[in-house]
Design a protein around this motif. Structure first.
Motif, PDB file in Angstrom:
ATOM      1  N   ILE A 103       0.850  -1.196   0.000  1.00  0.00           N
ATOM      2  CA  ILE A 103       0.000   0.000   0.000  1.00  0.00           C
ATOM      3  C   ILE A 103       0.880   1.239   0.000  1.00  0.00           C
ATOM      4  O   ILE A 103       1.848   1.327   0.757  1.00  0.00           O
ATOM      5  N   PHE A 104       0.517   2.209  -0.832  1.00  0.00           N
ATOM      6  CA  PHE A 104       1.242   3.483  -0.893  1.00  0.00           C
ATOM      7  C   PHE A 104       0.720   4.375   0.224  1.00  0.00           C
ATOM      8  O   PHE A 104      -0.434   4.787   0.223  1.00  0.00           O
ATOM      9  N   MET A 105       1.581   4.660   1.202  1.00  0.00           N
ATOM     10  CA  MET A 105       1.213   5.490   2.348  1.00  0.00           C
ATOM     11  C   MET A 105       2.369   6.404   2.705  1.00  0.00           C
ATOM     12  O   MET A 105       3.527   5.983   2.655  1.00  0.00           O
ATOM     13  N   ASP A 106       2.035   7.618   3.059  1.00  0.00           N
ATOM     14  CA  ASP A 106       3.035   8.559   3.561  1.00  0.00           C
ATOM     15  C   ASP A 106       4.244   8.644   2.630  1.00  0.00           C
ATOM     16  O   ASP A 106       5.380   8.656   3.064  1.00  0.00           O
ATOM     17  N   GLY A 107       3.974   8.655   1.309  1.00  0.00           N
ATOM     18  CA  GLY A 107       5.012   8.883   0.322  1.00  0.00           C
ATOM     19  C   GLY A 107       5.822   7.680  -0.124  1.00  0.00           C
ATOM     20  O   GLY A 107       6.801   7.827  -0.851  1.00  0.00           O
ATOM     21  N   ALA A 108       5.453   6.482   0.315  1.00  0.00           N
ATOM     22  CA  ALA A 108       6.226   5.296  -0.079  1.00  0.00           C
ATOM     23  C   ALA A 108       5.331   4.054  -0.068  1.00  0.00           C
ATOM     24  O   ALA A 108       4.302   4.027   0.596  1.00  0.00           O
ATOM     25  N   TRP A 109       5.779   3.034  -0.805  1.00  0.00           N
ATOM     26  CA  TRP A 109       5.095   1.746  -0.782  1.00  0.00           C
ATOM     27  C   TRP A 109       5.501   1.025   0.491  1.00  0.00           C
ATOM     28  O   TRP A 109       6.689   0.890   0.792  1.00  0.00           O
ATOM     29  N   ARG A 110       4.510   0.572   1.255  1.00  0.00           N
ATOM     30  CA  ARG A 110       4.756  -0.045   2.568  1.00  0.00           C
ATOM     31  C   ARG A 110       4.421  -1.534   2.548  1.00  0.00           C
ATOM     32  O   ARG A 110       3.409  -1.938   1.985  1.00  0.00           O
ATOM     33  N   ASP A 111       5.287  -2.315   3.181  1.00  0.00           N
ATOM     34  CA  ASP A 111       5.036  -3.739   3.366  1.00  0.00           C
ATOM     35  C   ASP A 111       3.891  -3.911   4.364  1.00  0.00           C
ATOM     36  O   ASP A 111       3.713  -3.082   5.266  1.00  0.00           O
ATOM     37  N   HIS A 112       3.142  -5.006   4.208  1.00  0.00           N
ATOM     38  CA  HIS A 112       2.041  -5.285   5.123  1.00  0.00           C
ATOM     39  C   HIS A 112       1.949  -6.782   5.402  1.00  0.00           C
ATOM     40  O   HIS A 112       2.244  -7.596   4.540  1.00  0.00           O
ATOM     41  N   GLU A 113       1.539  -7.103   6.620  1.00  0.00           N
ATOM     42  CA  GLU A 113       1.147  -8.460   6.958  1.00  0.00           C
ATOM     43  C   GLU A 113      -0.330  -8.600   6.622  1.00  0.00           C
ATOM     44  O   GLU A 113      -1.098  -7.656   6.786  1.00  0.00           O
ATOM     45  N   ARG A 114      -0.724  -9.785   6.161  1.00  0.00           N
ATOM     46  CA  ARG A 114      -2.123 -10.062   5.839  1.00  0.00           C
ATOM     47  C   ARG A 114      -2.713 -10.976   6.912  1.00  0.00           C
ATOM     48  O   ARG A 114      -2.237 -12.090   7.129  1.00  0.00           O
ATOM     49  N   TRP A 115      -3.754 -10.487   7.568  1.00  0.00           N
ATOM     50  CA  TRP A 115      -4.479 -11.224   8.591  1.00  0.00           C
ATOM     51  C   TRP A 115      -5.892 -11.445   8.082  1.00  0.00           C
ATOM     52  O   TRP A 115      -6.453 -10.586   7.405  1.00  0.00           O
ATOM     53  N   ALA A 116      -6.505 -12.577   8.399  1.00  0.00           N
ATOM     54  CA  ALA A 116      -7.853 -12.854   7.901  1.00  0.00           C
ATOM     55  C   ALA A 116      -8.657 -13.652   8.916  1.00  0.00           C
ATOM     56  O   ALA A 116      -8.120 -14.352   9.772  1.00  0.00           O
ATOM     57  N   LEU A 117      -9.973 -13.520   8.766  1.00  0.00           N
ATOM     58  CA  LEU A 117     -10.941 -14.254   9.568  1.00  0.00           C
ATOM     59  C   LEU A 117     -12.083 -14.634   8.642  1.00  0.00           C
ATOM     60  O   LEU A 117     -12.542 -13.804   7.856  1.00  0.00           O
ATOM     61  N   THR A 118     -12.511 -15.884   8.708  1.00  0.00           N
ATOM     62  CA  THR A 118     -13.680 -16.303   7.926  1.00  0.00           C
ATOM     63  C   THR A 118     -14.823 -16.619   8.888  1.00  0.00           C
ATOM     64  O   THR A 118     -14.612 -16.830  10.092  1.00  0.00           O
ATOM     65  N   ALA A 119     -16.011 -16.673   8.333  1.00  0.00           N
ATOM     66  CA  ALA A 119     -17.211 -16.863   9.150  1.00  0.00           C
ATOM     67  C   ALA A 119     -17.181 -18.164   9.946  1.00  0.00           C
ATOM     68  O   ALA A 119     -17.839 -18.267  10.974  1.00  0.00           O
ATOM     69  N   GLU A 120     -16.419 -19.159   9.499  1.00  0.00           N
ATOM     70  CA  GLU A 120     -16.373 -20.447  10.196  1.00  0.00           C
ATOM     71  C   GLU A 120     -15.345 -20.495  11.326  1.00  0.00           C
ATOM     72  O   GLU A 120     -15.357 -21.422  12.129  1.00  0.00           O
ATOM     73  N   MET A 121     -14.449 -19.518  11.394  1.00  0.00           N
ATOM     74  CA  MET A 121     -13.376 -19.554  12.382  1.00  0.00           C
ATOM     75  C   MET A 121     -13.905 -19.205  13.775  1.00  0.00           C
ATOM     76  O   MET A 121     -14.912 -18.508  13.908  1.00  0.00           O
TER      77      MET A 121
END
Length: 184
Positions: free
Chosen positions: A161-179
């Motif tokens: 994601i481009f934020m604060d003037g630079a492309w930033r690395d991100h961790e992806r977290w998820a939750l599904t309806a069955e969890m």
């Protein structure tokens, strides 16, 4: 009705969630200005009335976005916000969460309770199946909130994601309806 006269979407013991309203501009922007040290460099919520009008207007009018204010039931003050962005319907039924606590509410468990309400609302009335949170690796408070809510770490996205003037690395977290965390 909540203490402020707005209709809640859901309420828990200490907080409720309700949609954004244009009339929230003064309180929201004051809280955002008070919270700049807490939010930066992770988050840049609107701090002026014009910026808030554009931000809230998009959340109100765009069917691919759903914005909630987290408010304290005692007094009705805004504690933070949780938005579901990039909502895709059909077979995907997914949305990406973004959130922020305001400084006066940080560390009090209010956002954990609010996120639980949003998760239940997303998997209930909104009929979503999956929620994702993309967070910068150094944002320990945001990662801790995702973990407490039952989200699982699914991966790492460099230059996501481009934020604060630079492309930033991100961790992806998820939750599904069955969890297990899906019940909020």
């Amino acid at each position: 009705m909540s203490a402020t006269g707005h209709r809640p979407l859901a309420e828990g013991p200490r907080v409720g969630i309700r949609p954004f309203a244009l009339t929230d501009a003064d309180e929201f922007t004051a809280r955002a200005r008070e919270s700049e040290d807490l939010h930066h460099p992770w988050l840049y919520p609107p701090t002026t009335a014009d910026a808030y009008a554009a931000y809230a207007g998009a959340l109100i009018d765009d069917p691919t976005r759903f914005g909630c204010l987290v408010y304290e039931r005692a007094g009705g003050g805004i504690a933070g916000f949780i938005n579901i962005n990039n909502i895709v319907r059909g077979g995907f039924r997914c949305g990406a969460l973004g959130y922020g606590a305001f400084a006066h509410a940080a560390g009090r468990g209010l956002m954990s309770e609010g996120l639980g309400l949003v998760v239940r609302y997303a998997f209930g009335p909104l009929a979503l199946h999956r929620l994702e949170i993309n967070v910068q690796p150094g944002n320990e408070a945001s990662i801790a909130l995702a973990r407490r809510a039952g989200f699982r770490l699914e991966g790492y996205s460099p230059d996501f994601i481009f934020m604060d003037g630079a492309w930033r690395d991100h961790e992806r977290w998820a939750l599904t309806a069955e969890m297990p965390g899906a019940s909020g």
